[in-house]
Design a protein around this motif. Structure first.
Motif, short mmCIF file in Angstrom:
data_model
loop_
_atom_site.label_atom_id
_atom_site.label_comp_id
_atom_site.label_asym_id
_atom_site.label_seq_id
_atom_site.Cartn_x
_atom_site.Cartn_y
_atom_site.Cartn_z
N LEU A 1 36.26 36.90 26.73
CA LEU A 1 34.76 37.03 27.17
C LEU A 1 34.71 35.97 28.44
CD1 LEU A 1 33.63 35.99 23.40
CD2 LEU A 1 33.56 38.10 24.60
N ARG A 2 33.96 36.66 29.36
CA ARG A 2 33.97 35.74 30.55
C ARG A 2 32.42 35.42 30.96
NH1 ARG A 2 35.97 39.24 35.63
NH2 ARG A 2 33.86 40.21 35.53
N ASN A 3 32.45 34.14 31.10
CA ASN A 3 30.85 33.54 31.44
C ASN A 3 30.75 33.81 32.77
OD1 ASN A 3 32.79 31.33 31.36
ND2 ASN A 3 31.29 30.76 32.66
N GLN B 1 37.22 32.97 29.51
CA GLN B 1 37.47 32.90 30.88
C GLN B 1 36.43 32.40 31.72
OE1 GLN B 1 39.14 36.61 32.71
NE2 GLN B 1 40.83 36.31 31.26
N ASN B 2 36.41 31.37 32.36
CA ASN B 2 35.48 30.76 33.25
C ASN B 2 35.72 30.82 34.89
OD1 ASN B 2 33.66 28.96 34.20
ND2 ASN B 2 34.43 27.12 33.71
N PRO B 3 35.03 31.75 35.43
CA PRO B 3 35.25 31.64 37.00
C PRO B 3 34.62 30.53 37.66
CG PRO B 3 33.84 33.56 36.41
CD PRO B 3 34.23 32.68 34.83
N ILE C 1 27.93 45.05 24.14
CA ILE C 1 28.68 44.17 24.80
C ILE C 1 30.06 44.65 24.49
CG2 ILE C 1 28.81 42.53 22.76
CD1 ILE C 1 29.27 40.32 25.22
N HIS C 2 31.12 44.61 25.48
CA HIS C 2 32.33 45.03 25.31
C HIS C 2 33.49 44.14 25.34
CE1 HIS C 2 30.79 48.34 28.20
NE2 HIS C 2 30.57 48.56 26.97
N ASP C 3 34.62 44.31 24.64
CA ASP C 3 35.67 43.53 24.34
C ASP C 3 36.42 42.71 25.66
OD1 ASP C 3 35.32 44.05 21.75
OD2 ASP C 3 37.22 44.28 21.27
N THR C 4 36.13 43.38 26.64
CA THR C 4 36.58 42.94 28.01
C THR C 4 35.39 43.17 29.00
OG1 THR C 4 37.69 44.85 28.68
CG2 THR C 4 39.17 43.46 27.58
N PRO C 5 35.67 42.00 30.08
CA PRO C 5 34.63 42.04 31.19
C PRO C 5 34.43 43.56 31.65
CG PRO C 5 35.93 40.27 31.49
CD PRO C 5 36.70 41.16 30.23
N ASP C 6 33.26 44.03 31.76
CA ASP C 6 33.45 45.25 32.47
C ASP C 6 32.68 45.14 34.02
OD1 ASP C 6 30.45 45.13 32.44
OD2 ASP C 6 30.41 45.76 30.43
N GLU C 7 32.95 45.95 34.68
CA GLU C 7 32.48 45.82 36.34
C GLU C 7 31.17 46.35 36.39
OE1 GLU C 7 34.11 43.57 37.73
OE2 GLU C 7 35.98 43.72 36.25
N ILE C 8 30.50 46.63 35.42
CA ILE C 8 29.02 47.06 35.28
C ILE C 8 28.04 45.79 35.93
CG2 ILE C 8 27.27 48.31 34.21
CD1 ILE C 8 29.35 49.13 32.15
N PHE C 9 27.14 46.11 36.66
CA PHE C 9 26.09 45.11 37.02
C PHE C 9 25.59 44.47 36.07
CE2 PHE C 9 24.19 49.17 36.38
CZ PHE C 9 22.81 48.79 35.75
N PRO C 10 25.45 43.02 36.25
CA PRO C 10 24.83 42.13 35.10
C PRO C 10 23.68 42.58 34.72
CG PRO C 10 25.45 40.93 37.26
CD PRO C 10 25.52 42.24 37.36
N ARG D 1 20.12 33.94 35.48
CA ARG D 1 20.69 34.03 34.01
C ARG D 1 22.05 33.65 33.78
NH1 ARG D 1 16.80 34.80 29.90
NH2 ARG D 1 18.44 35.49 28.92
N HIS D 2 22.47 33.29 32.47
CA HIS D 2 23.80 33.25 32.38
C HIS D 2 24.30 34.31 31.61
CE1 HIS D 2 24.23 29.12 34.01
NE2 HIS D 2 22.88 29.38 33.98
N THR D 3 25.52 35.01 31.83
CA THR D 3 25.98 36.24 31.14
C THR D 3 27.44 36.03 30.53
OG1 THR D 3 27.17 36.70 33.11
CG2 THR D 3 24.97 37.74 32.98
N VAL D 4 27.56 36.80 29.39
CA VAL D 4 29.02 37.08 28.90
C VAL D 4 29.22 38.44 29.19
CG1 VAL D 4 30.44 36.70 26.91
CG2 VAL D 4 28.29 35.38 27.21
N ASN D 5 30.48 38.72 29.55
CA ASN D 5 30.84 40.06 30.06
C ASN D 5 29.68 40.80 30.69
OD1 ASN D 5 33.33 39.22 29.23
ND2 ASN D 5 33.45 40.76 27.42
N SER D 6 29.09 40.14 31.56
CA SER D 6 27.80 40.92 32.25
C SER D 6 26.60 41.02 31.48
CB SER D 6 28.21 42.24 32.79
OG SER D 6 29.44 42.12 33.74
#
Ligand SMILES: *[C@@H]1O[C@H](CO)[C@@H](O)[C@H](O)[C@H]1NC(C)=O
Ligand SMILES: *[C@@H]1O[C@H](CO)[C@@H](O)[C@H](O)[C@H]1NC(C)=O
Ligand SMILES: *[C@@H]1O[C@H](CO)[C@@H](O)[C@H](O)[C@H]1NC(C)=O
Ligand SMILES: *[C@@H]1O[C@H](CO)[C@@H](O)[C@H](O)[C@H]1NC(C)=O
Length: 554
Positions: free
Chosen positions: A364-366, A437-439, A408-417, A376-381
Motif C-alpha cells: 500500500l503506497r500513500n 510504502q511512503n515515498p 483498489i489493487h494489491d500493489t500500486p498500479d501506474e494508472i493515473f490517480p 487529494r491523498h491516495t492509496v495505490n493511486s
C-alpha cells in the motif's frame, strides 16, 4: 471517578473545566466473567482557550477531554450518545476491537451519522484484548474540536498484570492543537488548501504550564499516554525521570527504560514512572513536536512536596527535531514480552505468528495528487470517495454499484490517480503481509480497525523481498497504529480474525479527510449474505440501526 482530576489546573481561562466525572455507571452481571457497562454521554459545544485564543470545542458531559471509558476483557459496553451539536456526529473507538461487530465502529462507512438533536446507543462486546486507548469524533473534521477521551481495558481477574500495580494510574492525552475553529480548517481542506503548522500542543486539554501534577516521593505512576492530535508526532518525557515501557496498545512489552518516547499520531503507550526525587523540586512533563520546522511544546509541572517554584531545567526535549534515526531505532527496540499473558492466561508468545503461512502480499503506497484540480491523498493511486450509503449497509442490503472490491489493487498500479471506493475483499483467518510504502518526505501513521497487526520491519525505500530476511518473526509488537518514516517502508502482518467491514486509514486527520483510507471486508468463505449470517460469524444488524442514503427507506 474523574479520570483527569489528578491534574490541577492552575491558570483560569474563560471556561472553568469541570473535572468531576459525570458519567453514570451501572453494573449488571451478564455472565460469571463479563460485566455490562452503561454510559450516558451528552455531546455539546463549549468555548475554551487552552492557548489563549477562545475556540468552540466539543465536550462530553461538559468535560474536555471526555470521561474515561473503563471496562475489562470481553465486557459489554453500552454508550448513549446524545448529539447536541448542529452537525451529524459519530464517535469511534481507536484500537478497540469489537467482537465481530463493525456495526459499532463509528466511522463513515459502517454507521449512518447521529443527526443533530438525536441519541444513538452503541452496544458492543470487547474482543479478547486489554490495554490503553482513546475515542474520538470521526466525522466532519470534528477531531480538531477535541471531543476525545481515554479508554482502559483491564485484565480479566484470572490473568495477572505482569508488573506490580502502580500507586497511581493516569491517562495522559497529548495532541497538537489549532486555535482556528474546526469548520474553518475543514473549509480550507474542502477548498484544496493544506493546513498550516498547528498552534501548539495540549496535555489533557490544557495548554503549556496551565496544569500541575503532584509526585509523591517513592510512589510509582502508570501513565497511559495517547497521541490524540491531528498530525504531529510528539516526544514525551519527564525531566530527570526514566519511562519504563510496559504496554503498547494492548500488548505487554519487554520492560525497557527510555529517556523519552516518540508517540506518533493515534498511538498509545503505558509507562511506569518512579518518583525518585524528594524535597522542594519541580520538573516539566513535556510533549514536544518532532519533524516540524520549529518545536511546539506542551507541558505540565511535576511538583514534589507541593513545591511552587519553577523547574530548573529548560523545557526542551534535548533532541534534534529531525532525528529520524533515534525514532526508528526506538521503534525497532520495542518488543513483545512472550512469556506473559494479556487478554488470555496463556502467554502472548503462544501465538507463533512467524510460523503461519502468509496468504497474501499487499503493498500500500500513500501519495498526494491533484484530482480534478483538487489536492487529494491516495492509496495505490485511489483517493477514497464516500458513496451515498455506508458500505456496511450497502453490503447488507446488496445495493448494486455501491462498491466494487476490484477498485483498489494489491500493489500500486501506474494508472493515473483517481477517486474511488476502495474495498479490499479478504477471507476470514487470512494472514496478510502488508508493506506500507511512503515515498513522501513527511511521516505517515496508519491505523487498522478491527484487527491488530505485528510490526515486523521498517527500512528505507525501495522495499524488495530480500528485506523479508531482516523481519522480526519472533517477538514483534502487536498493535493497531504504526508510523512509516519519510521515503521508507513499514512491514506489518495482519491475521484477519475479526469478520466485518473494517476501516484502514491514515491517522493524520488531514490525509484521512482527503482520501487516504480504505476498507477491508473480512468474510468467511461462502458467508456472503449478511442478512442470513450466523452471530458466530458476524453480529446481526443492530435493532437500532440508523439508515441513510439509499438504505434510508429499506
Ligand atoms: C445536554 O446538554 C445540553 C446543553 O447543556 C442540555 O440542553 C441537554 O438537556 C443535555 N441533554 C442531556 C440528555 O443531558
Ligand atoms: C476501572 O475498572 C477496574 C476494574 O473494574 C477498577 O478496578 C478500577 O477502579 C476502575 N478505574 C476507574 C478509574 O474507574
Ligand atoms: C532519578 O532517576 C533518574 C533516571 O535514572 C536520574 O537521572 C536521577 O538522577 C534520579 N534522581 C535522584 C534524585 O536519584
Ligand atoms: C469476496 O469474498 C467473498 C468471500 O471470500 C467471495 O464469496 C466473494 O465472491 C468476493 N467478492 C468479490 C466481489 O470479489
Amino acid at each position: 471517578m474523574a479520570s483527569l482530576s489528578f491534574i490541577t489546573k492552575i491558570v483560569t481561562t474563560t471556561l472553568v473545566l469541570l473535572l468531576i466525572g459525570l458519567l453514570n455507571i451501572e453494573v449488571t452481571l451478564v455472565s460469571a466473567d463479563n460485566q455490562e457497562w452503561y454510559y450516558d454521554w451528552n455531546v455539546t459545544f463549549q468555548y475554551t482557550a487552552p492557548l489563549g485564543v477562545s475556540k468552540q470545542i466539543i465536550v462530553i458531559n461538559d468535560e474536555f477531554p471526555g470521561p474515561l471509558l473503563n471496562a475489562s476483557t470481553n465486557d459489554v459496553v453500552n454508550i448513549n450518545i446524545h448529539n447536541n451539536l448542529d452537525e451529524p456526529f459519530l464517535m469511534t473507538w481507536n484500537g478497540i476491537q469489537m467482537k465481530r461487530n463493525s456495526w459499532q465502529d463509528g466511522v463513515q462507512e459502517t454507521n449512518c451519522p447521529i443527526s443533530p438533536g438525536h441519541t444513538w446507543t452503541y452496544s458492543f462486546q470487547l474482543k479478547d484484548q486489554i490495554g490503553s486507548y482513546f475515542y474520538f469524533p470521526s466525522l466532519q473534521f470534528h477531531k480538531a474540536a477535541g471531543g476525545y477521551g481515554p479508554i482502559r481495558i483491564q485484565n480479566d481477574e484470572l490473568v495477572p498484570v505482569p508488573f506490580p500495580q502502580a500507586d497511581f494510574d493516569y491517562d495522559i492525552l497529548i495532541g497538537d492543537w489549532y486555535n482556528a475553529n474546526y469548520r474553518t480548517l475543514r473549509n480550507a481542506l474542502d477548498n484544496g488548501m493544506e493546513l498550516p503548522l498547528p498552534d501548539g500542543v495540549l496535555i489533557n486539554g490544557l495548554g503549556p504550564n496551565q496544569a500541575s501534577m503532584d509526585f509523591e516521593p517513592g510512589a510509582t505512576y502508570r501513565l497511559r499516554i495517547s497521541n490524540v492530535g491531528l498530525r504531529t508526532t510528539l516526544n514525551f518525557r519527564i525531566q530527570e525521570h526514566l519511562l519504563l515501557l510496559v504496554e503498547t496498545e494492548g500488548t505487554y512489552t519487554m520492560k525497557q527504560y527510555y529517556d523519552s518516547l516518540d508517540v506518533h499520531v493515534g498511538q498509545s503507550y503505558s509507562v511506569l514512572v518512579t518518583a525518585n526525587n524528594t524535597g522542594d523540586v519541580s520538573f516539566y512533563m513535556l510533549a514536544t513536536s518532532r519533524f516540524t520546522p520549529m518545536p511546539l511544546v506542551g507541558s505540565v509541572f511535576i511538583r514534589y512536596s507541593g513545591f511552587q517554584g519553577m523547574p530548573i531545567l529548560p523545557p526542551n526535549s534535548g533532541l534534534d527535531l529531525y532525528d529520524y534515526r533515534y525514532s526508528l531505532d526506538q521503534a525497532l527496540s520495542i518488543r513483545m514480552d512472550l512469556s506473559v499473558g494479556a487478554a488470555r492466561p496463556n502467554p502472548q508468545g503462544s501465538f507463533h505468528y512467524g510460523t503461519i503461512r502468509i496468504n497474501r502480499l499487499m503493498t500500500l503506497r500513500n501519495d498526494v495528487a491533484f484530482i480534478n484540480g483538487r489536492l487529494r491523498h491516495t492509496v495505490n493511486s485511489v483517493s477514497f470517495v464516500h458513496p451515498d450509503t455506508p458500505l456496511l449497509l450497502a453490503d447488507y442490503y446488496k445495493l448494486p454499484d455501491e462498491f466494487q472490491t476490484e477498485s483498489i489493487h494489491d500493489t500500486p498500479d501506474e494508472i493515473f490517480p483517481r477517486m474511488g471506493v476502495s474495498v479490499i475483499n479478504a477471507t476470514y483467518h487470512d494472514f496478510v503481509h502488508v508493506v506500507l510504502q511512503n515515498p513522501l518526505i513527511d511521516i505517515q501513521s496508519w491505523h487498522s480497525d478491527g484487527n491488530n497487526f505485528f510490526v515486523v520491519g521498517m527500512g528505507t525505500l525501495p522495499w524488495t523481498v530480500r528485506n523479508m530476511g531482516s523481519y522480526n518473526m519472533y517477538d514483534a509488537i502487536y498493535r493497531s497504529t504504526v508510523q512509516v518514516y519519510p521515503t521508507s517502508w513499514t512491514a506489518i502482518m495482519i491475521k484477519l480474525d475479526n469478520e466485518g467491514m473494517w476501516n484502514f486509514r491514515s491517522q493524520n486527520a488531514e490525509r484521512w479527510y482527503l482520501g487516504q483510507e480504505l476498507y477491508i471486508r473480512v468474510r468467511g468463505e461462502g458467508k456472503d449474505d449478511l442478512k442470513n449470517i450466523s452471530p458466530y460469524d458476524q453480529a446481526p444488524i443492530p435493532a437500532n440501526v440508523l439508515k441513510c442514503g439509499r438504505a434510508a427507506s429499506l
